[in-house]
Design a protein around this motif. Structure first.
Motif, PDB file in Angstrom:
ATOM      1  N   ALA A   1      32.462  31.935  42.845  1.00  0.00           N
ATOM      2  CA  ALA A   1      32.802  31.315  41.723  1.00  0.00           C
ATOM      3  C   ALA A   1      32.170  32.007  40.312  1.00  0.00           C
ATOM      4  CB  ALA A   1      32.620  29.897  41.679  1.00  0.00           C
ATOM      5  N   VAL A   2      32.822  31.954  39.267  1.00  0.00           N
ATOM      6  CA  VAL A   2      32.293  32.346  37.989  1.00  0.00           C
ATOM      7  C   VAL A   2      32.132  30.966  37.142  1.00  0.00           C
ATOM      8  CG1 VAL A   2      32.844  33.526  35.715  1.00  0.00           C
ATOM      9  CG2 VAL A   2      33.932  34.385  37.812  1.00  0.00           C
TER      10      VAL A   2
ATOM     11  N   LEU B   1      27.718  34.917  38.296  1.00  0.00           N
ATOM     12  CA  LEU B   1      28.586  34.686  39.584  1.00  0.00           C
ATOM     13  C   LEU B   1      27.823  34.378  40.709  1.00  0.00           C
ATOM     14  CD1 LEU B   1      31.367  35.732  40.502  1.00  0.00           C
ATOM     15  CD2 LEU B   1      30.545  38.196  41.099  1.00  0.00           C
ATOM     16  N   VAL B   2      28.553  33.180  41.508  1.00  0.00           N
ATOM     17  CA  VAL B   2      27.967  32.844  42.758  1.00  0.00           C
ATOM     18  C   VAL B   2      28.769  33.053  43.894  1.00  0.00           C
ATOM     19  CG1 VAL B   2      26.313  31.217  41.720  1.00  0.00           C
ATOM     20  CG2 VAL B   2      28.463  30.677  42.300  1.00  0.00           C
ATOM     21  N   SER B   3      28.217  33.441  44.938  1.00  0.00           N
ATOM     22  CA  SER B   3      28.754  33.621  46.117  1.00  0.00           C
ATOM     23  C   SER B   3      28.328  32.842  47.312  1.00  0.00           C
ATOM     24  CB  SER B   3      29.045  35.143  46.532  1.00  0.00           C
ATOM     25  OG  SER B   3      29.870  35.123  47.617  1.00  0.00           O
ATOM     26  N   GLY B   4      29.210  32.130  48.072  1.00  0.00           N
ATOM     27  CA  GLY B   4      28.568  31.657  49.460  1.00  0.00           C
ATOM     28  C   GLY B   4      28.167  30.023  49.181  1.00  0.00           C
ATOM     29  N   TYR B   5      28.340  29.480  47.719  1.00  0.00           N
ATOM     30  CA  TYR B   5      27.863  28.146  47.635  1.00  0.00           C
ATOM     31  C   TYR B   5      28.888  27.371  48.002  1.00  0.00           C
ATOM     32  CZ  TYR B   5      24.115  29.753  44.888  1.00  0.00           C
ATOM     33  OH  TYR B   5      22.895  30.510  44.253  1.00  0.00           O
TER      34      TYR B   5
ATOM     35  N   ILE C   1      36.967  29.119  40.223  1.00  0.00           N
ATOM     36  CA  ILE C   1      37.096  29.715  41.745  1.00  0.00           C
ATOM     37  C   ILE C   1      37.764  30.896  41.731  1.00  0.00           C
ATOM     38  CG2 ILE C   1      37.443  28.925  44.214  1.00  0.00           C
ATOM     39  CD1 ILE C   1      35.348  27.231  42.437  1.00  0.00           C
ATOM     40  N   VAL C   2      36.973  31.938  42.231  1.00  0.00           N
ATOM     41  CA  VAL C   2      37.598  33.214  42.782  1.00  0.00           C
ATOM     42  C   VAL C   2      38.376  33.145  44.078  1.00  0.00           C
ATOM     43  CG1 VAL C   2      36.881  35.593  42.917  1.00  0.00           C
ATOM     44  CG2 VAL C   2      35.794  34.135  41.063  1.00  0.00           C
TER      45      VAL C   2
END
Length: 258
Positions: free
Chosen positions: A125-126, A228-232, A251-252
């Motif tokens: 997600a951004v 930019l976060v990933s795996g949250y 949400i990406v």
């Protein structure tokens, strides 16, 4: 034949040192392409250019496998490149509004989207911030929810400005070993990376859509406009969204476990 040999010798005298080229252009390629998790796998000097091989994968850790790319720089500073294409994230970056204050409508829409995700959903997600934060403010604001000294949370070091297609993106693990990028201040590593740039790099960076002067300004400013976060997981993202410092979350991609 003598002229050819002389030309090759001149090229090798003027060519970039491979380790510096790997460090500088691994960071630049990742900065220009936040849509993929990139790493420079090795630089080498050929007869006419200095080259960097690039590996790319999805933030979700899907089983799609690696994508391969490369950048090559000739002595006249012409950059040839073969890099991953745009994704769904590209449009989000081109309309990034981090640092532009509160947007209740965008926040309500994000809350609706997050609430409707199924259980055990994880996301890339951004996160847009209402106002830019320095590193200390960032750590204090997000406390145990967002950790920027890991390879799951990355900084946007600018908003969008005239002539910029995307915000300035910084993922230190694209450049430095895991023990370095996960144990050192992200902004400190950004400034270290910036110190490696020469005036000639502005030519190659421009061919990647990057403005070196703006990158230097971001280093001096030292503030984040978003992440930019990933795996949250979904509950964490909802908690982050409810913070006054967060403008919205976009949400990406999502995936479920279990």
């Amino acid at each position: 034949m003598a002229n050819v040999i002389l030309a090759i010798e001149i090229f090798h005298f003027l060519a970039d040192e491979p380790e510096r080229f790997r460090e500088v252009y691994a960071g630049a390629v990742q900065m220009a392409h936040p849509e993929h998790r990139l790493i420079g796998s090795g630089a080498s000097i050929g007869l006419t250019s200095t080259s960097l091989e690039v590996l790319a994968d999805e933030y979700s850790g899907s089983e799609m496998g690696f994508l391969y790319g490369s950048v090559s720089m000739t002595v006249p500073r012409y950059l040839s490149k073969s890099l991953p294409s745009d994704t769904k994230m590209t449009g989000m970056l081109q309309s990034f509004n981090g640092g532009h204050g509160v947007d209740h409508g965008a926040k309500t829409q994000a809350r609706h989207e997050l609430t409707n995700l199924v259980e055990n959903t994880f996301a890339t997600a951004v996160i847009e911030l209402t106002e830019p934060l320095d590193e200390q403010q960032l750590d204090t604001t997000f406390a145990d929810l967002v950790h920027t000294k890991t390879d799951t949370s990355f900084l946007f070091l600018s908003g969008l400005e005239a002539g910029m297609k995307k915000p300035i993106f910084w993922r230190p693990c694209a450049v430095y070993r895991a023990d370095v990028c996960e144990g050192t201040s992200s902004l400190e590593l950004y400034r270290q990376w910036m110190s490696r740039l020469s005036w000639l790099d502005s030519i190659g960076f421009a061919q990647l859509g990057l403005n070196v002067n703006r990158l230097r300004e971001a280093a001096r400013e030292g503030r984040a406009y978003g992440l930019l976060v990933s795996g949250y997981p979904q509950p964490w993202l909802l908690e982050i969204l409810n913070m006054p410092a967060v403008r919205t979350i976009r949400i990406v991609e999502t995936w479920t476990i279990g």
